[in-house]
Design a protein around this motif. Structure first.
Motif, PDB file in Angstrom:
ATOM      1  N   TRP A   1      38.641  74.325  -0.850  1.00 54.00           N
ATOM      2  CA  TRP A   1      38.647  75.307   0.041  1.00 54.00           C
ATOM      3  C   TRP A   1      37.130  75.355   0.672  1.00 54.00           C
TER       4      TRP A   1
ATOM      5  N   ASP B   1      41.657  71.271  -7.010  1.00 58.27           N
ATOM      6  CA  ASP B   1      42.273  72.411  -6.739  1.00 58.27           C
ATOM      7  C   ASP B   1      42.398  72.552  -5.089  1.00 58.27           C
TER       8      ASP B   1
ATOM      9  N   ASN C   1      44.387  85.585  -9.376  1.00 53.89           N
ATOM     10  CA  ASN C   1      44.123  87.048  -8.933  1.00 53.89           C
ATOM     11  C   ASN C   1      44.846  88.061  -9.623  1.00 53.89           C
TER      12      ASN C   1
ATOM     13  N   GLN D   1      43.903  81.777 -12.942  1.00 51.94           N
ATOM     14  CA  GLN D   1      42.597  81.406 -11.797  1.00 51.94           C
ATOM     15  C   GLN D   1      41.982  82.669 -11.307  1.00 51.94           C
TER      16      GLN D   1
ATOM     17  N   THR E   1      35.129  80.217  -7.340  1.00 58.08           N
ATOM     18  CA  THR E   1      33.696  80.716  -6.816  1.00 58.08           C
ATOM     19  C   THR E   1      32.783  80.920  -8.147  1.00 58.08           C
TER      20      THR E   1
ATOM     21  N   LEU F   1      29.976  79.467  -8.469  1.00 57.98           N
ATOM     22  CA  LEU F   1      28.409  79.480  -8.033  1.00 57.98           C
ATOM     23  C   LEU F   1      28.241  80.835  -7.152  1.00 57.98           C
TER      24      LEU F   1
ATOM     25  N   ARG G   1      29.141  81.102  -4.261  1.00 57.39           N
ATOM     26  CA  ARG G   1      28.696  80.662  -3.192  1.00 57.39           C
ATOM     27  C   ARG G   1      27.116  80.551  -3.116  1.00 57.39           C
TER      28      ARG G   1
ATOM     29  N   LYS H   1      33.260  74.126  -5.261  1.00 52.14           N
ATOM     30  CA  LYS H   1      33.388  73.332  -4.068  1.00 52.14           C
ATOM     31  C   LYS H   1      32.021  72.701  -3.782  1.00 52.14           C
TER      32      LYS H   1
ATOM     33  N   SER I   1      30.778  69.306  -1.046  1.00 49.49           N
ATOM     34  CA  SER I   1      31.079  68.221  -0.227  1.00 49.49           C
ATOM     35  C   SER I   1      30.211  67.269  -0.469  1.00 49.49           C
TER      36      SER I   1
ATOM     37  N   ASN J   1      25.612  67.196  -4.484  1.00 47.99           N
ATOM     38  CA  ASN J   1      26.006  68.363  -4.957  1.00 47.99           C
ATOM     39  C   ASN J   1      27.303  68.124  -6.228  1.00 47.99           C
TER      40      ASN J   1
ATOM     41  N   ASN K   1      26.903  68.906 -10.130  1.00 51.96           N
ATOM     42  CA  ASN K   1      27.760  69.867 -10.798  1.00 51.96           C
ATOM     43  C   ASN K   1      28.473  69.083 -11.893  1.00 51.96           C
TER      44      ASN K   1
HETATM   45  N1  LIG Z   1      42.466  81.287  -6.071  1.00 52.87           N
HETATM   46  C1  LIG Z   1      41.712  81.888  -5.343  1.00 52.87           C
HETATM   47  O1  LIG Z   1      42.139  82.792  -4.632  1.00 52.87           O
HETATM   48  C2  LIG Z   1      40.495  81.232  -4.733  1.00 52.87           C
HETATM   49  C3  LIG Z   1      39.560  81.987  -4.284  1.00 52.87           C
HETATM   50  C4  LIG Z   1      38.278  81.213  -3.622  1.00 52.87           C
HETATM   51  C5  LIG Z   1      38.114  79.982  -4.063  1.00 52.87           C
HETATM   52  N2  LIG Z   1      38.914  79.478  -4.821  1.00 52.87           N
HETATM   53  C6  LIG Z   1      38.546  77.909  -5.122  1.00 52.87           C
HETATM   54  O2  LIG Z   1      37.619  77.771  -5.967  1.00 52.87           O
HETATM   55  C7  LIG Z   1      36.611  76.830  -5.214  1.00 52.87           C
HETATM   56  C8  LIG Z   1      35.252  76.974  -5.120  1.00 52.87           C
HETATM   57  O3  LIG Z   1      35.084  78.374  -4.798  1.00 52.87           O
HETATM   58  P1  LIG Z   1      34.125  78.781  -3.385  1.00 52.87           P
HETATM   59  O4  LIG Z   1      34.118  77.583  -2.334  1.00 52.87           O
HETATM   60  O5  LIG Z   1      34.545  80.162  -3.034  1.00 52.87           O
HETATM   61  O6  LIG Z   1      32.455  79.019  -3.878  1.00 52.87           O
HETATM   62  P2  LIG Z   1      31.499  77.954  -4.878  1.00 52.87           P
HETATM   63  O7  LIG Z   1      32.416  76.825  -5.428  1.00 52.87           O
HETATM   64  O8  LIG Z   1      30.905  79.150  -5.700  1.00 52.87           O
HETATM   65  O9  LIG Z   1      30.428  77.687  -3.925  1.00 52.87           O
HETATM   66  C9  LIG Z   1      30.675  76.780  -2.728  1.00 52.87           C
HETATM   67  C10 LIG Z   1      29.371  76.461  -2.092  1.00 52.87           C
HETATM   68  O10 LIG Z   1      28.217  76.009  -3.078  1.00 52.87           O
HETATM   69  C11 LIG Z   1      27.542  75.111  -2.740  1.00 52.87           C
HETATM   70  N3  LIG Z   1      27.380  73.964  -3.753  1.00 52.87           N
HETATM   71  C12 LIG Z   1      28.216  73.449  -4.554  1.00 52.87           C
HETATM   72  N4  LIG Z   1      27.414  72.648  -5.279  1.00 52.87           N
HETATM   73  C13 LIG Z   1      26.342  72.961  -5.125  1.00 52.87           C
HETATM   74  C14 LIG Z   1      25.009  72.414  -5.585  1.00 52.87           C
HETATM   75  N5  LIG Z   1      25.066  71.589  -6.890  1.00 52.87           N
HETATM   76  N6  LIG Z   1      23.715  72.754  -5.173  1.00 52.87           N
HETATM   77  C15 LIG Z   1      23.834  73.776  -4.152  1.00 52.87           C
HETATM   78  N7  LIG Z   1      24.803  74.094  -3.588  1.00 52.87           N
HETATM   79  C16 LIG Z   1      25.931  73.664  -4.043  1.00 52.87           C
HETATM   80  C17 LIG Z   1      28.829  74.473  -1.617  1.00 52.87           C
HETATM   81  O11 LIG Z   1      28.103  73.650  -0.664  1.00 52.87           O
HETATM   82  P3  LIG Z   1      28.289  71.949  -0.139  1.00 52.87           P
HETATM   83  O12 LIG Z   1      30.007  72.063   0.283  1.00 52.87           O
HETATM   84  O13 LIG Z   1      27.608  71.685   0.918  1.00 52.87           O
HETATM   85  O14 LIG Z   1      28.377  70.968  -1.229  1.00 52.87           O
HETATM   86  C18 LIG Z   1      29.408  75.499  -1.053  1.00 52.87           C
HETATM   87  O15 LIG Z   1      28.721  76.101   0.124  1.00 52.87           O
HETATM   88  C19 LIG Z   1      37.258  76.736  -3.586  1.00 52.87           C
HETATM   89  O16 LIG Z   1      36.999  75.686  -2.971  1.00 52.87           O
HETATM   90  C20 LIG Z   1      38.927  77.023  -3.986  1.00 52.87           C
HETATM   91  O17 LIG Z   1      39.670  75.596  -4.473  1.00 52.87           O
HETATM   92  C21 LIG Z   1      40.333  79.929  -5.182  1.00 52.87           C
END
Ligand SMILES: NC(=O)c1ccc[n+]([C@@H]2O[C@H](COP(=O)([O-])OP(=O)(O)OC[C@H]3O[C@@H](n4cnc5c(N)ncnc54)[C@H](OP(=O)(O)O)[C@@H]3O)[C@@H](O)[C@H]2O)c1
Length: 274
Positions: free
Chosen positions: A20, A43, A137, A158, A185, A187, A189, A228, A230, A234, A238
């Motif tokens: 996502w 995921d 959640n 999760q 999440t 990081l 975000r 997450k 892209s 990154n 990770n």
């Molecule tokens: N179960 C649930 O309710 C739920 C809720 C939220 C999320 N999720 C899952 O958790 C995943 C991750 O959570 P999230 O997307 O909310 O937040 P996250 O993984 O904490 O942060 C994602 C952000 O961090 C950036 N990033 C990733 N690796 C990086 C690096 N090495 N250096 C700098 N920036 C980096 C990404 O940018 P780039 O894309 O540009 O690399 C993106 O903007 C989601 O994709 C989803 O699959 C589940």
């Protein structure tokens, strides 16, 4: 890669790719790239509207399906037995697979028949459409009800978890009941990497602050992470967080960070203290 296993048949690579909010060709490209780089855990969820794109990446990849751990989730408005069954059927079709490795209830609903939904979740596992089942959640009280009162054979939970959010009681319960704890999440975000204390640890080890954020989670028994990412850079960075070893001083600094930052809390979220 470091994997989490348990008595429910779970075999979860400790780092997965969160998908996502990627959709369409961007999502297919990112998932395909991640598989090339060595990711073996993806995921997704019906709510991400990207299962078909993930399925395309699985088909495009030379990595065999059986080498990949695939998680998907059912949204909270489809938790009635027939609706949940249909949701998983739709997911399997979109993903192009006969079984997912982990099937989560994405969020608890309100005013629902919890026991019936959990019964259906277990049936779908017993029928082989999901190798393992879990919830996402769920606050501690609700998780306790599902595991201790309903006796559901959950393999994982999760939830949002990172260095700026306290999750010790839920994590302790998960460990006590042999549930893998997937940190979404991870990081925050980008917010964890902005902390001066995290930057100082990164500088000391010659790594990125985001790698410190992930290493802190990964060294905790039973915890998996699904950042997450892209870009290739990154995604690679990770994965490399698995090699970073923090020391006692680092852990003390991470423990001292404020722990009250919840990034994901939509209006339909449960009472987190329940
Ligand atoms: N179960 C649930 O309710 C739920 C809720 C939220 C999320 N999720 C899952 O958790 C995943 C991750 O959570 P999230 O997307 O909310 O937040 P996250 O993984 O904490 O942060 C994602 C952000 O961090 C950036 N990033 C990733 N690796 C990086 C690096 N090495 N250096 C700098 N920036 C980096 C990404 O940018 P780039 O894309 O540009 O690399 C993106 O903007 C989601 O994709 C989803 O699959 C589940």
């Amino acid at each position: 890669m470091h994997r989490l296993t348990n008595r429910h048949g779970l075999d979860l690579p400790a780092i997965g790719l969160g998908t996502w909010p990627m959709t369409g060709a961007d999502c297919t490209r990112a998932v395909h790239q991640a598989l090339e780089l060595g990711y073996r855990h993806i995921d997704t969820a019906t709510a991400y509207a990207n299962e078909a794109a993930v399925g395309q990446a699985l088909r495009d990849s030379s990595v065999p399906r059986e080498a990949i751990h695939l998680t998907t989730k059912v949204w909270w408005d489809r938790l009635e037995p027939q609706a949940m069954r249909q949701s998983l059927e739709d997911s399997l079709r979109a993903l192009g697979t006969e079984q997912v490795d982990l099937f989560h209830i994405h969020w608890p609903a309100r005013d629902w028949d919890l026991a019936r939904s959990i019964e259906t979740l277990v049936q779908l596992r017993d029928e082989g459409k999901a190798r393992c089942i879990g919830v996402a959640n769920f606050p501690l009280g609700l998780l306790r009800q599902v595991v201790e009162q309903l006796g559901a054979p959950l393999a994982a939970i999760q939830v949002e978890y990172h260095a700026l959010l306290e999750q010790s009681p839920l994590l302790a319960f998960a460990r006590q009941h042999d549930l893998a704890f997937t940190a979404y999440t991870p990081l925050a975000r980008g917010e964890v990497a902005e902390q001066p204390a995290v930057c100082a640890i990164a500088e000391k080890h010659g790594v990125l602050p985001t790698q410190v954020a992930l290493a802190w989670l990964l060294e905790q028994p039973g915890v998996a992470v699904i950042p997450k990412a892209s870009s290739r850079a990154n995604q690679l960075a990770n994965l490399a967080a698995l090699e970073l070893r923090l020391d006692e001083q680092d852990r003390a600094a991470m423990a001292a960070l404020p722990k009250d930052r919840r990034v994901v809390s939509p209006e339909f979220a449960p009472d987190w203290q329940a």
